[in-house]
Enzyme design. Structure first.
Site, PDB file in Angstrom:
ATOM      1  N   PHE A  95       0.993  -1.208   0.021  1.00  0.00           N
ATOM      2  CA  PHE A  95       0.048   0.018   0.049  1.00  0.00           C
ATOM      3  C   PHE A  95       0.930   1.184  -0.006  1.00  0.00           C
ATOM      4  O   PHE A  95       1.732   1.225   0.671  1.00  0.00           O
ATOM      5  CB  PHE A  95      -0.977  -0.080   1.307  1.00  0.00           C
ATOM      6  CG  PHE A  95      -1.773   0.895   1.545  1.00  0.00           C
ATOM      7  CD1 PHE A  95      -2.964   1.069   0.799  1.00  0.00           C
ATOM      8  CD2 PHE A  95      -1.506   2.276   2.136  1.00  0.00           C
ATOM      9  CE1 PHE A  95      -3.996   1.928   0.933  1.00  0.00           C
ATOM     10  CE2 PHE A  95      -2.309   3.267   2.561  1.00  0.00           C
ATOM     11  CZ  PHE A  95      -3.689   3.191   1.833  1.00  0.00           C
ATOM     12  N   ASN A 189      -3.361   1.712  10.834  1.00  0.00           N
ATOM     13  CA  ASN A 189      -4.209   2.183   9.751  1.00  0.00           C
ATOM     14  C   ASN A 189      -4.911   0.886   9.042  1.00  0.00           C
ATOM     15  O   ASN A 189      -4.298   0.483   8.033  1.00  0.00           O
ATOM     16  CB  ASN A 189      -3.283   3.129   8.780  1.00  0.00           C
ATOM     17  CG  ASN A 189      -4.307   3.667   7.505  1.00  0.00           C
ATOM     18  OD1 ASN A 189      -5.477   3.322   7.464  1.00  0.00           O
ATOM     19  ND2 ASN A 189      -3.365   3.985   6.483  1.00  0.00           N
ATOM     20  N   PRO A 190      -5.721   0.344   9.456  1.00  0.00           N
ATOM     21  CA  PRO A 190      -6.055  -1.017   8.987  1.00  0.00           C
ATOM     22  C   PRO A 190      -6.889  -0.841   7.695  1.00  0.00           C
ATOM     23  O   PRO A 190      -7.342   0.229   7.310  1.00  0.00           O
ATOM     24  CB  PRO A 190      -7.065  -1.676   9.917  1.00  0.00           C
ATOM     25  CG  PRO A 190      -7.710  -0.371  10.701  1.00  0.00           C
ATOM     26  CD  PRO A 190      -6.839   0.608  10.483  1.00  0.00           C
TER      27      PRO A 190
HETATM   28  C1  LIG Z   1      -4.340   0.249   4.614  1.00  0.00           C
HETATM   29  S1  LIG Z   1      -3.005  -0.362   4.657  1.00  0.00           S
HETATM   30  C2  LIG Z   1      -1.867   0.856   5.810  1.00  0.00           C
HETATM   31  C3  LIG Z   1      -0.576   0.457   5.499  1.00  0.00           C
HETATM   32  C4  LIG Z   1       0.382   1.381   6.202  1.00  0.00           C
HETATM   33  N1  LIG Z   1      -0.067   1.283   7.905  1.00  0.00           N
HETATM   34  C5  LIG Z   1       0.175   2.724   6.030  1.00  0.00           C
HETATM   35  O1  LIG Z   1      -0.599   3.484   6.702  1.00  0.00           O
HETATM   36  O2  LIG Z   1       0.524   3.072   4.785  1.00  0.00           O
HETATM   37  C6  LIG Z   1      -3.225  -1.629   5.649  1.00  0.00           C
HETATM   38  C7  LIG Z   1      -2.348  -2.731   5.844  1.00  0.00           C
HETATM   39  O3  LIG Z   1      -2.658  -3.752   6.946  1.00  0.00           O
HETATM   40  C8  LIG Z   1      -2.364  -5.065   6.188  1.00  0.00           C
HETATM   41  N2  LIG Z   1      -3.068  -6.220   6.895  1.00  0.00           N
HETATM   42  C9  LIG Z   1      -4.543  -6.593   6.445  1.00  0.00           C
HETATM   43  N3  LIG Z   1      -5.021  -7.363   7.146  1.00  0.00           N
HETATM   44  C10 LIG Z   1      -4.156  -7.900   8.194  1.00  0.00           C
HETATM   45  C11 LIG Z   1      -4.096  -8.664   9.317  1.00  0.00           C
HETATM   46  N4  LIG Z   1      -5.093  -9.239   9.425  1.00  0.00           N
HETATM   47  N5  LIG Z   1      -2.936  -8.547   9.865  1.00  0.00           N
HETATM   48  C12 LIG Z   1      -2.022  -7.951   9.756  1.00  0.00           C
HETATM   49  N6  LIG Z   1      -2.035  -7.015   8.671  1.00  0.00           N
HETATM   50  C13 LIG Z   1      -3.009  -6.986   8.004  1.00  0.00           C
HETATM   51  C14 LIG Z   1      -2.364  -4.982   4.730  1.00  0.00           C
HETATM   52  O4  LIG Z   1      -1.674  -5.976   4.138  1.00  0.00           O
HETATM   53  C15 LIG Z   1      -1.973  -3.486   4.649  1.00  0.00           C
HETATM   54  O5  LIG Z   1      -0.187  -3.623   4.605  1.00  0.00           O
END
Ligand SMILES: C[S@@+](CC[C@H](N)C(=O)[O-])C[C@H]1O[C@@H](n2cnc3c(N)ncnc32)[C@H](O)[C@@H]1O
Length: 290
Positions: A95, A189-190
């Site tokens: 992302f 930031n999920p």
């Molecule tokens: C919206 S992106 C935010 C990335 C970063 N924190 C930012 O703000 O730029 C959400 C991230 O959560 C990760 N993600 C999704 N589901 C997850 C899970 N169950 N456990 C850990 N990470 C997860 C995704 O792969 C992605 O990298």
């Protein structure tokens, strides 16, 4: 496209801007300049000065502009995303960090002012933007980061290793059980986009990984809800949780946290555009029931 061979830099950037405008790129002039600078490596200030002279267009410029006109994200072409003070390595599978998330980091930095050796975890770290910024800006912080995607984890490792962040590949729902009740801050930031709300910009729809976008469930709230539950598990009493979300989700998230019964000071925060894009809460002193 038949332009650029033997052209001046100024003419090439002008034509590239027109091509990117026709392709619907939202910031065509800046992107045209940044692509030229990616090849020349002189910095935007110097590049703009060079546009006033008769510097020739760099070799390979046309190919990069074609790629960008195909709506490949600028950061995937240059391999770099700028976030607060960091220059992060990014590419396919991760992302691209967004400017509004810089405000979420600021909430953490402000909250931790004066706290010695704070312990912080970033759930769903992606490129490592949040965790890396906190490690960089609070040098004595003990920063952890969790990411479950193999691709994103690989990008995060590149960015976070030099900053001393402890990165683990795992699921934010059950990660770091050995650290339960020990963090001063949980930040996330999920993914939070509802299943049906497919983004319209090709850069997002085709190039941001789906697992970074969709929060699960019709309203996109499964992973944000799970992040809040993990925060209650990981924080020490009085610890601070802050999470990014969509503007329309602010009220729902505040209600979800208040109903959980173990959060105090539930507060919605505005980003720099005045939108309600983050919510924070403080874990009550009594341990959560779940
Ligand atoms: C919206 S992106 C935010 C990335 C970063 N924190 C930012 O703000 O730029 C959400 C991230 O959560 C990760 N993600 C999704 N589901 C997850 C899970 N169950 N456990 C850990 N990470 C997860 C995704 O792969 C992605 O990298």
């Amino acid at each position: 496209m038949t332009f650029y061979q033997g052209q001046s830099l100024a003419d090439a950037v002008r034509e590239a801007t027109a091509v990117l405008t026709d392709a619907g790129v939202p910031t065509p002039r800046v992107d045209a300049e940044l692509l030229a600078d990616h090849l020349l490596g002189v910095g935007l200030g110097r590049l703009r000065a060079m546009l006033l002279g008769d510097t020739p267009a760099p070799v390979g410029y046309r190919e990069l502009v074609e790629e960008r006109a195909g709506r490949v994200p600028l950061q995937h072409i240059t391999g770099v995303a700028y976030f607060r003070y960091l220059e992060l390595r990014v590419g396919p599978g991760v992302f691209i960090p967004r400017p509004e998330t810089e405000s979420v980091v600021q909430l953490v930095i402000d909250h931790l002012a004066g706290v010695r050796k704070p312990k912080v975890v970033d759930l769903g770290t992606g490129s490592g933007a949040i965790a890396g910024s906190i490690a960089h800006e609070i040098p004595d912080a003990d920063v952890h980061a969790v990411e479950f995607s193999t691709f994103a984890h690989a990008w995060a490792a590149k960015n976070l290793e030099p900053l001393g962040v402890t990165l683990i590949q795992g699921d934010l729902r059950d990660a770091l059980p050995e650290h339960n009740g020990t963090f001063d801050v949980v930040v996330s930031n999920p993914p939070y986009i509802p299943a049906e709300a497919i983004p319209t910009e090709p850069e997002v729809a085709l190039h941001d990984p789906p697992e970074a976008l969709y929060g699960g469930g019709a309203d996109g709230m499964e992973l944000p809800t799970a992040a809040a539950a993990s925060a209650a598990r990981l924080l020490k009493p009085g610890g601070y949780f802050v999470m990014e979300h969509a503007e329309v989700q602010a009220e729902w998230i505040a209600g979800m946290l208040r109903r959980a019964g173990h959060w105090n000071d539930v507060t919605t925060h505005f980003d720099l555009n005045g939108k309600e894009r983050a919510t924070s809460a403080v874990l009550a002193s009594t341990a959560p029931d779940e």
